[in-house]
Design an enzyme around this catalytic site. Structure first.
Site, PDB file in Angstrom:
ATOM      1  N   CYS A  54     -17.484  -2.243 -18.877  1.00 51.96           N
ATOM      2  CA  CYS A  54     -18.162  -2.026 -17.784  1.00 51.96           C
ATOM      3  C   CYS A  54     -19.209  -2.736 -16.966  1.00 51.96           C
ATOM      4  CB  CYS A  54     -18.476  -0.545 -17.444  1.00 51.96           C
ATOM      5  SG  CYS A  54     -18.851  -0.265 -15.568  1.00 51.96           S
TER       6      CYS A  54
ATOM      7  N   CYS B 129     -25.140   3.448 -14.446  1.00 56.13           N
ATOM      8  CA  CYS B 129     -24.226   4.568 -14.202  1.00 56.13           C
ATOM      9  C   CYS B 129     -24.996   5.768 -14.528  1.00 56.13           C
ATOM     10  CB  CYS B 129     -22.878   4.458 -15.419  1.00 56.13           C
ATOM     11  SG  CYS B 129     -21.956   5.896 -15.478  1.00 56.13           S
TER      12      CYS B 129
ATOM     13  N   CYS C  22     -12.830   2.164 -15.515  1.00 53.96           N
ATOM     14  CA  CYS C  22     -13.510   3.567 -15.362  1.00 53.96           C
ATOM     15  C   CYS C  22     -12.325   4.323 -15.209  1.00 53.96           C
ATOM     16  CB  CYS C  22     -14.317   3.638 -14.062  1.00 53.96           C
ATOM     17  SG  CYS C  22     -15.383   5.010 -14.327  1.00 53.96           S
TER      18      CYS C  22
ATOM     19  N   ASP D   9      -9.635   5.947  -2.422  1.00 54.48           N
ATOM     20  CA  ASP D   9      -8.487   6.371  -3.151  1.00 54.48           C
ATOM     21  C   ASP D   9      -8.892   7.100  -4.299  1.00 54.48           C
ATOM     22  OD1 ASP D   9      -9.236   4.230  -4.836  1.00 54.48           O
ATOM     23  OD2 ASP D   9      -6.975   3.660  -5.281  1.00 54.48           O
TER      24      ASP D   9
ATOM     25  N   GLU E  59       0.830  -1.237   0.121  1.00 53.06           N
ATOM     26  CA  GLU E  59       0.064  -0.092   0.064  1.00 53.06           C
ATOM     27  C   GLU E  59       1.027   1.159  -0.097  1.00 53.06           C
ATOM     28  OE1 GLU E  59      -3.086   0.250  -0.465  1.00 53.06           O
ATOM     29  OE2 GLU E  59      -3.818  -1.717  -0.462  1.00 53.06           O
TER      30      GLU E  59
ATOM     31  N   TYR F 121      -5.969   6.647   4.292  1.00 53.67           N
ATOM     32  CA  TYR F 121      -5.937   5.684   3.090  1.00 53.67           C
ATOM     33  C   TYR F 121      -5.708   4.672   3.585  1.00 53.67           C
ATOM     34  CZ  TYR F 121      -5.608   2.822  -0.760  1.00 53.67           C
ATOM     35  OH  TYR F 121      -5.311   1.693  -1.572  1.00 53.67           O
TER      36      TYR F 121
ATOM     37  N   CYS G 250     -16.351   2.103 -21.245  1.00 55.93           N
ATOM     38  CA  CYS G 250     -17.745   1.855 -20.742  1.00 55.93           C
ATOM     39  C   CYS G 250     -18.471   0.543 -21.339  1.00 55.93           C
ATOM     40  CB  CYS G 250     -18.471   3.035 -20.979  1.00 55.93           C
ATOM     41  SG  CYS G 250     -18.134   4.508 -20.277  1.00 55.93           S
TER      42      CYS G 250
END
Length: 328
Positions: A221, A227, A211, A156, A55, A138, A218
């Site tokens: 997706c 959306c 995305c 994030d 991370e 985060y 798209c």
């Protein structure tokens, strides 16, 4: 679902459940098989320490650059106490070209704190994680969720962008995190801890792979039909994201100096940074290549001196009568 406030943007329970299920299925079939995805892959191979390291390395750095460095790091320092026993300069050296090398110093400091204050075990609680050097909100939430399966709200850049398009109907989130965005993320999070971990990871992965900021895919997706951005005709963003410049910046020059220090086995005489390598009589050939790269940038002496002083002040280098080297 309106777009004037996050409260009116929260889907109805049935729609929200549909989003949870669709993204969980998509992630199960399409998520990248990364070695630090322990709970998500039902693999015991990666420890909480490995997840914390990943991370911190992934902050502002893409996976493709992090993966080889993370693997080398975990082979060398599989536990916090292993890293804590080494000089901080070794952490900086092993950081390589990941950029923002102060993260290496903070990770080294976190390893010491974990060793001394938590018996060598990465803590699970959000507040305990937040107390570690270099760990912000985060990272604390991500480690608590992905290492220990706790229900925490992970937010994030990728997650913010998916929430903005999918739920709020805007092309991009605000330029900095707002309280409304955080509250929206809280309200979208499944109540079940295991489902919340999956949701956090799936939304993050959707933002990374599908995305994306500039060229969203798209057609691929799994939640395109739900959306709100698409439903409203894909309105343009209210601002144009600006990438961080590199060539000709102090960041580039700092990186070139750090490349010299990482390769040096001994202190580097300060004159070596200012005089072209062809004019030097070096005891070691290992720094000749990064020195040549530094001098090709042709930095002004005053600027170079400022860069060196800044690295010393940041703890990334230390001065001695013999020259400049990584911290010990």
């Amino acid at each position: 679902m309106g777009t004037t406030s996050h409260l009116s943007s929260v889907p109805e329970p049935a729609t929200l459940s549909l989003l949870h299920n669709k993204l969980a299925d998509w992630f199960h079939n399409n998520g990248r098989d990364l070695p630090w995805r322990t709970l998500l892959r039902n693999s015991p191979e990666c420890t909480a320490w490995g997840i914390l390291v990943s991370e911190i390395m992934l902050q502002q750095t893409p996976v493709v650059r992090v993966l080889p460095v993370w693997e080398q790091w975990m082979q060398r320092w599989p536990t916090p106490d292993a890293l804590a026993a080494e000089p901080s300069g070794e952490a900086v050296r092993a950081w390589g070209r990941l950029g923002y090398p102060r993260r290496a110093l903070r990770l080294h400091a976190a390893a010491i704190a974990i060793t001394e204050e938590y018996d060598g075990e990465v803590p699970a609680a959000y507040q305990d994680l937040l107390s570690l050097p270099g760990v912000g909100s985060y990272t604390a939430a991500a480690v608590s969720a992905f290492a220990y399966g706790r229900r925490t709200t992970v937010v994030d850049t990728n997650i913010r962008r998916v929430h903005a398009r999918l739920v709020s109907g805007t092309a991009l989130p605000a330029q900095s995190l707002t309280a409304a965005e955080t509250q929206l993320a809280n309200e979208l999070l499944p109540e079940d801890p295991a489902e919340s971990v999956m949701w956090n990871a799936a939304v993050m992965e959707l933002g990374a792979l599908i995305c994306t900021a500039r060229s969203p895919k798209c057609a691929q997706c799994p939640v395109a039909a739900q959306c709100q951005w698409r439903a409203q005709g894909e309105p343009p963003p209210s601002y144009i994201p600006k990438g961080q410049p590199w060539h000709g910046t102090d960041r580039q020059l700092r990186g070139a100096v750090m490349a010299v220090l990482r390769e040096a086995e001994q202190p580097v005489a300060e004159g070596a940074f200012f005089v072209a390598p062809v004019d030097l009589h070096l005891d070691s050939e290992c720094i000749s290549v990064p020195l040549a790269a530094l001098h090709r940038l042709n930095p002004e002496p005053e600027r170079l001196e400022r860069i060196l002083a800044g690295l010393v002040n940041d703890g990334l280098a230390k001065r001695s009568p013999a020259g400049i080297q990584l911290p010990s």
